[in-house]
Each structure stands twice: as structure tokens, then as C-alpha cells.
Motif scaffolding. Structure first.
Motif, mmCIF file in Angstrom:
data_model
loop_
_atom_site.group_PDB
_atom_site.id
_atom_site.type_symbol
_atom_site.label_atom_id
_atom_site.label_comp_id
_atom_site.label_asym_id
_atom_site.label_seq_id
_atom_site.Cartn_x
_atom_site.Cartn_y
_atom_site.Cartn_z
ATOM 1 N N MET A 176 0.837 -1.196 0.000
ATOM 2 C CA MET A 176 0.000 0.000 0.000
ATOM 3 C C MET A 176 0.875 1.249 0.000
ATOM 4 O O MET A 176 1.881 1.330 0.709
ATOM 5 C CB MET A 176 -0.926 0.000 1.223
ATOM 6 C CG MET A 176 -1.917 -1.148 1.238
ATOM 7 S SD MET A 176 -2.834 -1.250 2.795
ATOM 8 C CE MET A 176 -3.769 0.280 2.768
ATOM 9 N N ARG B 155 -2.703 0.550 -4.448
ATOM 10 C CA ARG B 155 -2.048 -0.745 -4.226
ATOM 11 C C ARG B 155 -1.488 -1.319 -5.518
ATOM 12 O O ARG B 155 -0.691 -2.251 -5.480
ATOM 13 C CB ARG B 155 -3.036 -1.752 -3.625
ATOM 14 C CG ARG B 155 -3.523 -1.403 -2.252
ATOM 15 C CD ARG B 155 -4.268 -2.543 -1.602
ATOM 16 N NE ARG B 155 -3.370 -3.616 -1.155
ATOM 17 C CZ ARG B 155 -3.644 -4.438 -0.152
ATOM 18 N NH1 ARG B 155 -4.795 -4.326 0.491
ATOM 19 N NH2 ARG B 155 -2.810 -5.382 0.195
ATOM 20 N N TYR C 132 2.694 3.215 2.704
ATOM 21 C CA TYR C 132 1.648 3.384 3.703
ATOM 22 C C TYR C 132 1.985 2.579 4.951
ATOM 23 O O TYR C 132 2.424 1.425 4.865
ATOM 24 C CB TYR C 132 0.310 2.922 3.124
ATOM 25 C CG TYR C 132 -0.888 3.227 3.988
ATOM 26 C CD1 TYR C 132 -1.330 4.530 4.163
ATOM 27 C CD2 TYR C 132 -1.597 2.205 4.623
ATOM 28 C CE1 TYR C 132 -2.431 4.821 4.944
ATOM 29 C CE2 TYR C 132 -2.713 2.477 5.402
ATOM 30 C CZ TYR C 132 -3.117 3.794 5.563
ATOM 31 O OH TYR C 132 -4.218 4.077 6.334
ATOM 32 N N ALA D 238 0.849 0.393 7.131
ATOM 33 C CA ALA D 238 -0.334 -0.472 7.111
ATOM 34 C C ALA D 238 -0.601 -1.155 8.444
ATOM 35 O O ALA D 238 -1.648 -1.784 8.625
ATOM 36 C CB ALA D 238 -0.184 -1.526 6.011
ATOM 37 N N ASN E 196 -7.339 -2.516 6.415
ATOM 38 C CA ASN E 196 -6.623 -2.271 5.164
ATOM 39 C C ASN E 196 -7.219 -3.085 4.019
ATOM 40 O O ASN E 196 -6.565 -3.336 3.012
ATOM 41 C CB ASN E 196 -5.121 -2.563 5.313
ATOM 42 C CG ASN E 196 -4.853 -3.979 5.795
ATOM 43 O OD1 ASN E 196 -5.726 -4.833 5.779
ATOM 44 N ND2 ASN E 196 -3.619 -4.227 6.224
ATOM 45 N N LEU F 131 -10.250 1.198 0.845
ATOM 46 C CA LEU F 131 -9.100 2.057 0.582
ATOM 47 C C LEU F 131 -9.505 3.499 0.302
ATOM 48 O O LEU F 131 -8.731 4.426 0.549
ATOM 49 C CB LEU F 131 -8.287 1.523 -0.601
ATOM 50 C CG LEU F 131 -7.463 0.256 -0.359
ATOM 51 C CD1 LEU F 131 -6.591 -0.037 -1.568
ATOM 52 C CD2 LEU F 131 -6.603 0.386 0.889
#
Length: 459
Positions: A140, A158, A186, A188, A231, A236
Motif C-alpha cells: 500500500m 495498491r 503506507y 499499514a 486495510n 481504501l
């Protein structure tokens, strides 16, 4: 001029500013253009600062005028420039530290150099980002415009195809002067409380860059998302899950009661102590101290250190599930709007203490330069270790003076000792000082390059 009232000017009518000015008995300056000399303290917008310090405008600030931003503060507060400066600084300091330790274990300073997620600047780093997607498929990434705030323009991707589509749309739909973007890995696995993601807002006051003099505010806070974190791919695009910005979360439709989806830093640290132990909370805040200092040292030599300037930054920090802090961004204009009574009290006190430290009581008589000299070790004074909720985090001048004293002591014949005691010793606070209290402190225990760091935020 000592019997005159200090005059102020603002670009934005925020009650926490106006009330603080009025309580001090300051007078509002006449509404005039920048070259005028009627104001002494100007709480200005970044655009006004750009205008004031533009050489083409031929504006010269007087000895009795202060503004709340350094001329090129954007070296730290613009996302792409912050990343560039931190990457350069890390390369340079890692080389120096590696030579100093000669193969030994990394120091605390070196450990916390890794303070920003892997980040690319687009469109310039397009090819490098493509290679990273190949190495880590399915990871991500979060895309942010470099010059926007309040969560505007942020989205998560992604797949590499999403980035290519964004770039194609950007070329078709956006004007030629479009913002650059940063694309960061990201985080995550954020630390969750009650199933919700949060970040920290920490206020940092810089009075000077050369020498670097930094105070950190003990009353920061955590800002929570209103929806439970996941996630999952289907969520998203849900900002209420991923973005902690108050400007976004206030539209969630979920009421936050009296706390407004915020926790005080003290409450957060109590939670971490209860779940992970006091040592974990102390280690976290020590790492945040290093993070702040590293970010300021990264821009120290590029920031224009004008004596008419001070700056109160809003640091946004994310904590992952292993309690490692990550620097997300630094805000030049942290919000002074208030959503709850607690929020108002915090920001009222914040501004009051910023003004106490930045604007000397005898400012109209002597100007700020004289006050700075009086608080310079070796020039007849010492910077206060604590003022209200602000605590001294880093004082480069003090370390320079301390190092000179130690070198002089080493050259003395055996048995002869100096009569005074050093204000700082190897980065450690003096025994019994406010900075030496238990728990919740921000700051490392050792100097970075040429500066001393005190560990504040003791509770």
C-alpha cells in the motif's frame, strides 16, 4: 520607546490569537501595507511572509518587529522538500556516525534517522517508484500533494496501474503549474486504540536555527479516525478509516462528545504504559525527540536564520504497532481553530507561552536580539529549561559552551577544577531539573552533532 504599547497585526482573525494579544495589553496596529512600521508582532500567513522577504519588494524589518515564520520555512513544511532534506541529511550523518563508532553498534541517534517512510517525489521519481512496485507487489502507498493541507488530494493505491492512470489524468486535466506529489509507503500496521487509527500532533517552537534552539510543548494530542481501521481493498477510498485530519473526520457524522475524537498526549502515554510498560512509553518519546531534532538539523543550514523570526510548527507523527514513530509532515500553520472547550484551553495556553518565549518583556526597549544574547551561554545567561508547558529540547549554543568548558578543564593541571557546574553534561539534564522527571518525555539522552537535547514531556 519603552513606554509605548506593543502593536500587533494578524492575517487571520483567530480568537486564541486576539484574546492573547488583548490580555497582554497590546494594541492593534493600523491596517496598512507591509512596508509600514506600525506593527511590532505580525502573525502572518505564508503568503505574507513570502511578500515581506521577497528582495524585489524592498521591505526591511526594524529592530522592534517580529514575524511568526522564517523566510524559507517551506524547506521543512513542504512535503517534497522535507523529504529531500531529510534524505540528504541522513546520508551525511550516517557517514559521520559510522566513522565515529568504527564498526560498533549503532547509536540512538543513528537508530532514529529512519524516521520517514520510503518516499518518492512524483513525477520525477516515476521510474524509481515503478521498480519499487515490482519488488513489493500489492503493498500500500499513499499519495499526497506537496503543498496542500487538511487531507486535500490524498488517496491510497495498491497497484501500479492506479499510479499510471493518475499520471495520465493529471497530464490531461491539470494545469501546467500543478503540484508535485509525494508517494510514501503506507504504514499499514498502525498502533490502534479501540480499533481506530490515530496520529499525534506535537507543537515545536524554534527561536533560532543558528544556533539551533528548540522547545517542545508537553500538551500534544492524538487525533483519531471515527471508523474502525482496516486495510481491506474495499475500504481504501474511505477517508474516515485512513485519514486522521480533523477537517475530514468532522464530516463523518459520528459525534465525538466533549473530546472531539482527541486524546491528550498524557492519556495516550498512560495507555501505552498500561499495555506495554513504562519503558516502552519512555523509549517512544525519546525516539520522537530524536525525530524532531533530526528533521530540524536536516534544514538548519538551508533555512534563512533571520533575527526577526520565530516559528511554532505542528508535527504530525504516526506510531506503528511496534511503537516506532514515523514523521508524516510538519505544518507551518497548525490549526488554531477550536472544536471543544479542552481544545480552546490548550491552544490559548500554547499561544500565550509561544509569545512569552518569542517576544521578550523588554522587546520594545531592546529588541529581540539583545534578549537572545542574554540567553546565550557565555553571554551572561542561560536559556530556561522550562517555561509553562514548553521544555527545552535542544540548545546548540549550550553544547558548544559546555564542550569548550570541558576542553579547557582537560587542559588544566591535575587537581585544579573549575568552580562552576555545567548547565548540561553530555546531553543529560541536570539532576532535579524539570526535564529529568519520569515518563512521557520527548528527547534522547545524548547530543546530536553540536547540540544538547533535554528529554521533556515528563508528567
Amino acid at each position: 520607546m519603552p513606554h509605548e504599547r506593543l502593536r500587533w497585526k494578524v492575517d487571520h482573525e483567530k480568537s486564541v490569537l486576539l484574546t492573547n494579544f488583548e490580555r497582554r495589553g497590546w494594541a492593534r496596529a493600523a491596517d496598512e501595507e507591509f512596508p509600514g512600521s506600525s506593527w511590532n508582532v505580525y502573525w502572518a500567513s505564508p503568503n505574507s511572509i513570502k511578500h515581506i522577504f521577497n528582495p524585489e519588494n524592498n521591505i526591511r524589518l526594524g529592530d522592534h518587529q517580529l514575524v511568526n515564520h522564517f523566510p524559507n520555512h517551506f524547506e521543512l513544511t513542504r512535503k517534497d522538500l522535507m523529504v529531500k532534506n531529510l534524505k540528504r541529511y541522513r546520508r551525511e550523518l550516517e557517514k559521520v556516525l559510522a566513522e565515529q563508532r568504527e564498526g560498533g553498534a549503532p547509536s540512538a541517534a543513528e537508530r532514529d534517522l529512519d524516521c520517514i517512510p520510503t518516499t518518492f517525489i512524483l513525477p520525477g521519481d516515476f521510474a524509481l517508484l515503478a521498480e519499487e512496485f515490482k519488488r513489493s507487489p500489492g503493498s500500500m502507498w499513499i499519495m499526497k500533494p506537496t503543498s496542500k493541507s487538511q487531507g486535500i488530494g490524498i488517496f491510497i493505491v495498491r497497484r501500479w496501474s492506479q499510479v499510471k492512470r493518475w499520471l495520465a489524468r493529471r497530464g490531461e486535466d491539470m494545469p501546467a503549474h500543478k503540484d508535485m506529489y509525494v508517494c510514501s509507503r503506507y504504514i499499514a500496521d498502525p498502533l490502534l486504540i479501540g480499533g481506530k487509527k490515530f496520529d499525534l500532533r506535537i507543537y515545536v517552537l524554534v527561536l533560532s536555527y543558528r544556533p539551533l534552539r528548540v522547545f517542545v510543548y508537553r500538551r500534544g494530542f492524538a487525533r483519531f479516525c471515527t471508523f474502525d481501521y482496516t486495510n481491506d481493498v474495499s475500504e481504501l477510498d474511505n477517508d474516515m478509516v485512513h485519514l486522521t485530519n480533523v477537517a475530514i473526520q468532522k464530516h463523518s457524522g459520528v459525534t465525538g462528545g466533549s473530546h472531539g475524537w482527541k486524546w491528550s498526549l498524557q492519556n495516550l502515554l498512560s495507555y501505552i504504559e498500561g499495555t506495554s510498560g513504562p519503558e516502552a512509553a519512555e523509549y517512544l518519546m525519546e525516539s520522537i525527540g530524536w525525530l524532531i531534532v533530526h528533521s530540524l538539523k536536516a534544514v538548519q543550514n538551508v533555512i534563512i536564520n533571520d533575527k526577526h523570526c520565530f516559528e511554532c510548527y505542528g508535527y504530525d507523527v504516526m506510531i506503528d504497532s511496534s511503537l516506532k514513530p514515523w514523521l508524516l509532515e510538519v505544518n507551518a500553520c497548525p490549526s488554531l481553530s477550536t472544536s471543544t472547550s479542552t481544545d480552546r484551553l490548550l491552544k490559548m495556553q500554547l499561544i500565550a507561552e509561544v509569545l512569552d518565549l518569542a517576544v521578550p518583556r523588554d522587546f520594545l526597549e531592546h529588541g529581540r536580539g539583545a534578549a537572545i544574547m542574554r540567553h546565550t551561554p557565555g553571554e551572561g545567561g542561560e536559556v530556561p529549561a522550562r517555561h509553562g508547558e514548553f521544555e527545552l529540547l535542544y540548545d546548540e549554543a549550550a553544547e558548544t559552551a559546555d564542550r569548550a568548558r570541558k576542553e579547557a578543564q582537560e587542559r588544566r593541571p591535575v587537581g585544579r577544577q573549575p568552580s562552576g557546574t555545567a548547565a548540561f553534561a553530555g546531553g543529560q539534564p541536570r539532576r532535579g531539573s524539570a526535564a529529568a522527571g519520569r515518563g512521557g518525555r520527548v528527547g534522547p539522552r545524548a547530543p546530536v552533532a553540536a547540540g544538547t537535547i533535554r528529554p521533556p514531556l515528563d508528567r
